[in-house]
Design an enzyme around this catalytic site. Structure first.
Site: not given
Lengths: 295, 429
Positions: A116, A173, A195
């Site tokens: 990310g 991922s 997140d």
């Protein structure tokens, strides 16, 4: 122009009563977006030639790569995924390190993965800190991936010989780590400002969970290090708890944390961390080492 | 994906069907067929149909059964499916000794080789484990709860298998993945150590089994997939040893008179106890493909196709005991629109695989089957069944399988359209 128009589809949602960190982040995002639109219109009049690249630095400008703040990790993916790690074409990602001819000679392998990676701030800082280590950023949002790609290319152009060891790939991922990395291939994995997914029913979308840690432990070599940081206390507790209870990870001592130059980057290198610092926010980090499980 | 799933689920309710399944007791004491919520068992020792005993009233399962299996010692039998319960039966009394609740629909089951643990996988990618510690064969086990063992990230798990030496548990999913996990000493604490991933399939993995012999006690994994191949793997390294294109062979057989079909998914496979032969069922294939496996060179090759003559029979599931060399096949489907309930299935048996008598494999006629009409009446639901229903059944299974497991591809325009109709957008208007 079209990029700006597309960005305009996102309605500015000004909910100043929002109390959760996510909402305040969303407000921040939308306010800035709104500002950007006004600025973009001005800039557009002045700079008609290649508007996505900055005239002064040659770097891509973020405002043309705006994307949603979130992406659903559960949805079916429609981007290509390598069948197995040996199908990852390194010469495409690192042309200076891996020419297509010595693809078979796989002495050079990706060792760091930024999961990310967002706009790529960490990768760029790490690139000069570890110039001989291959590293890859993984990002689910296609526009953001596109931005990082352009950014790396521009940096390579502006600084000959540098930034050859970093690259980015659009992937999920949470699903495809084993398709990219062999067992024990990685020595560092980064999960910076993931997140938060506050709702309990969405906890399984969190990128750190005890089940996913099994896969990360598989991709990391023994003594490999996993770095996590967040500005959301609840998520920080969650990530720490997951790592703490996992038999294949152990916490890194204070002294080691002090000595590790990478730790300092966690709270300074990424766009997200700079925003948190700007707003005077707190961060919560958990850094753990991959160990052999006790048998 | 959840949103899409419910959405698709609603529109496709009428074709969301489950294939008939078959399982054979390891020493062929009994044979079980599951179709829809119906579990049918025939006992060879008493040569009679078995009536199952379960304390809970009503039907034993309330929705389609998706997985059935005998334990390696044959003392236990497990059934599970869409009604979110896993039932563990004693094959001695055919009493349900334990009903374990599951949070989600169950898609696969496996028992550890020592019969101490039952594992089951759900449609959200989590594999659960139940310990049968303290079970002595007769008493009921109450309030057993499953503990999470491992998870594939939100991907339907299609098959679960233990390695012959019991050291590993293998799980396969619709994201083309096969994961080999060390089965821990304390499974209730979770299985965290991944031995390998077997990657190479380019579509969902539908079935797993092991080939092993006394010379190769650890054996090799074989897997069948929606990419119409069967592959051979070394599980300790995860390396692909050989790939066998089964679909091409099946297509060749099917292409006479019909239009060309591509990518016939492998639906089930079953290895023979001596580890050299593998029977493979594929979509639209009226019969089975026999593969031979050479363990010393680690290769697979197609031996022959055994086609079922004179009857439209596309097996949906294969089963075999470890003693007798009979291959059991079943075809049928649950709740297919317009067909009788409880649903009818068709059972067929192939014999003649003995090494000593190298005759051709032959399909047994109904009157040659041990148990005869009694067996057929129990397992099929009727002694004689009209064959034409089964082609429709096989077609329905094929559609259901691709709806469930094949990733949906949308054109750019369609994707934009779907984004416009997203749930979070809808509420705003």
């Amino acid at each position: 122009m079209s990029a700006a128009v597309e960005g305009g589809c996102i309605e500015p949602k000004l909910n100043l009563n929002g109390s959760s960190a996510l909402e305040s982040r969303a407000v921040d995002f939308h306010l800035r977006l709104h500002l950007h639109h006004q600025l973009a219109e001005k800039a557009m009049l002045e700079n008609e030639a290649n508007p996505t690249l900055s005239k002064s630095t040659g770097l891509p400008r973020k405002r043309f790569y705006r994307a949603r703040a979130h992406s659903n990790p559960l949805s079916d993916s429609h981007f290509p995924v390598p069948t197995s790690p040996c199908h990852v074409n390194l010469s495409l990602h690192f042309p200076q390190f891996c020419s297509s001819s010595d693809q078979i000679d796989s002495s050079k392998k990706i060792q760091f993965a930024d999961i990310g990676c967002g706009f790529g701030g960490l990768l760029i800082s790490l690139s000069t800190l570890f110039p001989d280590t291959l590293m890859i950023g993984m990002e689910l949002r296609d526009k953001v991936t596109e931005y990082v790609k352009e950014r790396i290319l521009a940096l390579r152009l502006a600084n000959p010989g540098q930034y050859q060891n970093i690259s980015v790939v659009r992937t999920n991922s949470m699903k495809y780590i084993p398709n990219f990395f062999e067992k024990g291939q990685l020595s560092k994995m980064f999960f910076l400002f993931p997140d938060p997914h506050f709702k309990e029913k969405n906890h399984r979308r969190r990128v750190i969970s005890s089940h996913l840690l099994d896969e990360y432990a598989y991709a990391l070599g023994v003594d490999g290090i996993i770095y996590t940081i967040t500005d959301v206390e609840e998520l920080g507790d969650w990530m720490k708890a997951c790592l703490e209870s996992h038999p294949m990870f152990e916490a890194i001592t204070e002294e080691e944390l002090e000595a590790d130059p990478v730790v300092k980057l966690l709270s300074s290198a990424t766009e997200e961390s700079q925003k948190v610092a700007r707003n005077g926010g707190q961060t919560f980090q958990a850094v753990y080492r991959r160990i052999m499980p006790a048998t | 994906m959840e949103e899409t799933l419910t959405e698709e689920g609603e529109t496709n309710k009428d074709i969301e069907v489950a294939p008939a399944l078959i399982a054979v007791h390891p020493t062929q004491k009994s044979v079980a067929v599951a179709v829809g919520s119906d579990l049918r068992v025939f006992d060879f020792q008493g040569v009679s149909a078995v009536s199952l005993v379960d304390d809970t009233s009503g039907p034993f399962h309330k929705d389609s059964i998706r997985a059935i299996r005998y334990s390696a010692d044959g003392n236990l039998f497990v059934s599970a499916g869409d009604d979110k319960v896993v039932k563990i039966w004693s094959t001695d009394s055919w009493c349900c000794i334990c009903t374990v609740p599951s949070e989600k629909r169950v898609s696969a089951v496996a028992l550890s080789n020592d019969s101490l643990y039952v594992c089951f996988a759900d449609k959200f990618g989590v594999v659960w484990v139940v310990d049968l510690d303290g079970f002595d064969g007769n008493q009921m086990l109450v309030n057993k709860k499953a503990a999470p063992l491992l998870a594939h990230y939100c991907s339907i798990i299609t098959s679960l298998e233990f390695s012959p030496d019991g050291r590993f548990v293998i799980s396969a999913d619709r994201d083309f993945k096969i994961r080999v996990t060390v089965f821990p000493k304390k499974p209730l604490d979770g299985a965290h150590e991944i031995q390998s991933f077997c990657l190479g399939h380019t579509e969902f993995v539908s079935c797993l089994d092991f080939v092993f012999t006394s010379d190769f006690p650890q054996g090799f994994l074989v897997s069948g997939s929606g990419d119409s191949t069967v592959r051979l793997w070394d599980i300790s390294s995860g390396s692909l040893l050989d790939t066998c294109e089964v679909g091409a062979k099946a297509e060749l057989l099917e292409s006479n008179g019909k239009e060309e079909e591509c990518n016939l998914a492998v639906t089930d496979l079953c290895t023979f106890p001596d580890g050299t032969l593998i029977a493979v069922a594929a979509q639209s294939l009226q019969g089975i493909v026999l593969l031979s496996c050479d363990l010393s060179t680690r290769t697979l090759s197609i031996t022959r196709v055994v086609s079922i003559m004179g009857e439209a029979f596309i097996p949906t599931s294969l089963g075999m005991s470890s003693s007798a060399r009979l291959l059991w096949m079943v075809t049928g489907v649950s709740n297919l629109h317009g067909f009788v309930n409880p649903p009818l299935v068709r059972v067929r048996i192939i014999s003649g695989f003995e090494k000593s008598s190298p005759g051709d494999p032959t399909i047994l006629e109904d009157n040659e089957i041990l148990g005869g009409d009694k067996l057929l009446e129990k397992l099929q639901g009727s002694v004689s069944v009209e064959e034409k229903v089964f082609l429709a059944a096989a077609e329905a299974v094929k559609t259901a399988m691709s709806n469930l497991l094949v990733k949906k591809q949308y054109s750019t325009e369609k994707r934009e359209f779907r984004k416009r109709t997203r749930n979070d957008r809808k509420t705003k208007q």
